[in-house]
Design a protein around this motif. Structure first.
Motif, PDB file in Angstrom:
ATOM      1  N   GLU A  18      17.781  -6.757 -34.854  1.00 14.21           N
ATOM      2  CA  GLU A  18      18.344  -5.921 -35.909  1.00 14.21           C
ATOM      3  C   GLU A  18      18.069  -4.434 -35.699  1.00 14.21           C
ATOM      4  OE1 GLU A  18      18.179  -9.223 -39.526  1.00 14.21           O
ATOM      5  OE2 GLU A  18      16.653  -7.659 -39.457  1.00 14.21           O
ATOM      6  N   ASN A  54      19.881 -10.990 -45.981  1.00 17.18           N
ATOM      7  CA  ASN A  54      19.682 -11.049 -44.540  1.00 17.18           C
ATOM      8  C   ASN A  54      20.564 -12.112 -43.905  1.00 17.18           C
ATOM      9  OD1 ASN A  54      17.971 -12.358 -42.077  1.00 17.18           O
ATOM     10  ND2 ASN A  54      17.663 -10.138 -42.193  1.00 17.18           N
ATOM     11  N   ASP A  82      14.594  -6.247 -45.924  1.00 17.14           N
ATOM     12  CA  ASP A  82      15.144  -5.617 -44.724  1.00 17.14           C
ATOM     13  C   ASP A  82      14.069  -5.305 -43.696  1.00 17.14           C
ATOM     14  OD1 ASP A  82      13.883  -3.629 -46.132  1.00 17.14           O
ATOM     15  OD2 ASP A  82      15.483  -2.146 -45.913  1.00 17.14           O
TER      16      ASP A  82
END
Length: 329
Positions: A137, A181, A217
């Motif tokens: 990510e 997510n 996050d």
């Protein structure tokens, strides 16, 4: 060798190198980086780490305010929190370094070491890299100096005073603030119904913890979602490898809420292997106060870390007035 260092300046920057990065001095330690590696030097030795691993560890150390006990960046370099001052060490908790007399420890006021680490993290983190994110990510930490990513490295850590969702406390996460997510899209997002007696509307609260965590996050970043005196519920989402090896100064409880994490457990002071633990959803384990541990999460998982935040525990355990383990059978 132990040095107690208290000069006036908070951050000492020595140079900007050919790659565009600043170098830093902290006591007798020096820190520098190039395109791929972070370098740490001290009077009796030096050490090198992949810069992405170094930045991930550095990010947690400053975000957690040096956390509880020992934060090992790897098997050589790390910090010890004395809750007002912090030890910066190299080789102190490595048997081979100590026997060869290559270890080095210096103690700094928390304000000073944090200022240096904050400046280092800010200068060494490129616009493409988020040290809190999982590897899939975020972009690369490597290469010459390329901007900054202050938004990522200055995230505010959640520290509820009572509980998330209570009026005046930490807010719930919503679609407007946090997306679900990619690995938690199957987590139900419904919230519990609250039917409070008249006059208690602001005293009764409840929320869906799984839904809350599905919108995290960051990885490997325990946040306080509820607090009852010194009892702190600190859930977190995990993926890939815990970037630090945490050396406990108190007992921690882990509750695996979803998926699976593999833990390596070592002696806190020597690094000798103590155990391998595999936790699956529903499992509960305790990490004693005399070990260090590192987790490996094959996919995004949810973990509840239950902490005792009492400031008296480290001294009581060190003096032998409390055991290093949680229960007797």
């Amino acid at each position: 060798m132990v040095v107690d260092t208290r000069p006036d300046e908070l951050v000492k920057i020595t140079e900007t190198n050919q790659y565009g990065y600043k170098s830093f001095e902290l006591g007798e330690f020096t820190f520098s980086r190039d395109e791929y590696f972070a370098y740490v030097k001290w009077p009796t030795g030096d050490h090198v780490m992949s810069v992405d691993a170094f930045l991930r560890a550095l990010q947690r150390d400053v975000a957690w305010q040096f956390f509880y006990g020992i934060v090992n960046f790897d098997g050589v370099v790390g910090t010890v929190n004395h809750y007002g001052t912090v030890d910066l060490f190299a080789g102190r908790y490595n048997d081979a370094y100590r026997k060869a007399e290559l270890d080095h420890v210096e103690n700094f006021p928390t304000e000073r070491i944090k200022a240096t680490f904050d400046s280092m993290l800010d200068d060494w983190t490129n616009v493409t890299f988020d040290p809190f994110a999982s590897p899939t990510e975020t972009g690369s930490a490597w290469g010459p100096k390329n901007g900054e990513n202050r938004r990522a490295i200055t995230r505010r850590r959640v520290t509820a005073k009572r509980m998330v969702g209570v009026p005046g406390d930490e807010p719930l996460r919503t679609e407007a603030t946090h997306a679900i997510n990619r690995q938690f899209r199957d987590v139900p997002q419904d919230q519990p119904e609250i039917h409070a007696e008249p006059g208690f509307e602001n005293e009764v609260a409840s929320f869906n913890l799984f839904a809350y965590l599905s919108r995290s996050d960051v990885t490997w970043n325990p946040s306080v979602v509820s607090a009852c005196k010194d009892s702190l519920y600190c859930p977190t989402t995990e993926e890939y490898i815990l970037p630090v090896v945490h050396g406990n100064d108190r007992v921690e409880w882990f509750v695996q809420l979803s998926d699976q994490i593999h833990w390596t457990v070592e002696d806190r002071d020597t690094g000798a292997a103590r155990a391998r633990v595999t936790m699956k959803a529903g499992d509960v384990c305790s990490m004693p106060a005399d070990i260090r541990h590192q987790g490996y999460s094959p996919k995004r998982s949810m973990l509840l870390v239950w902490e005792n935040g009492s400031g008296e525990l480290p001294a009581l355990i060190a003096a032998g007035k409390l055991p290093a383990y949680p229960v007797e059978f």
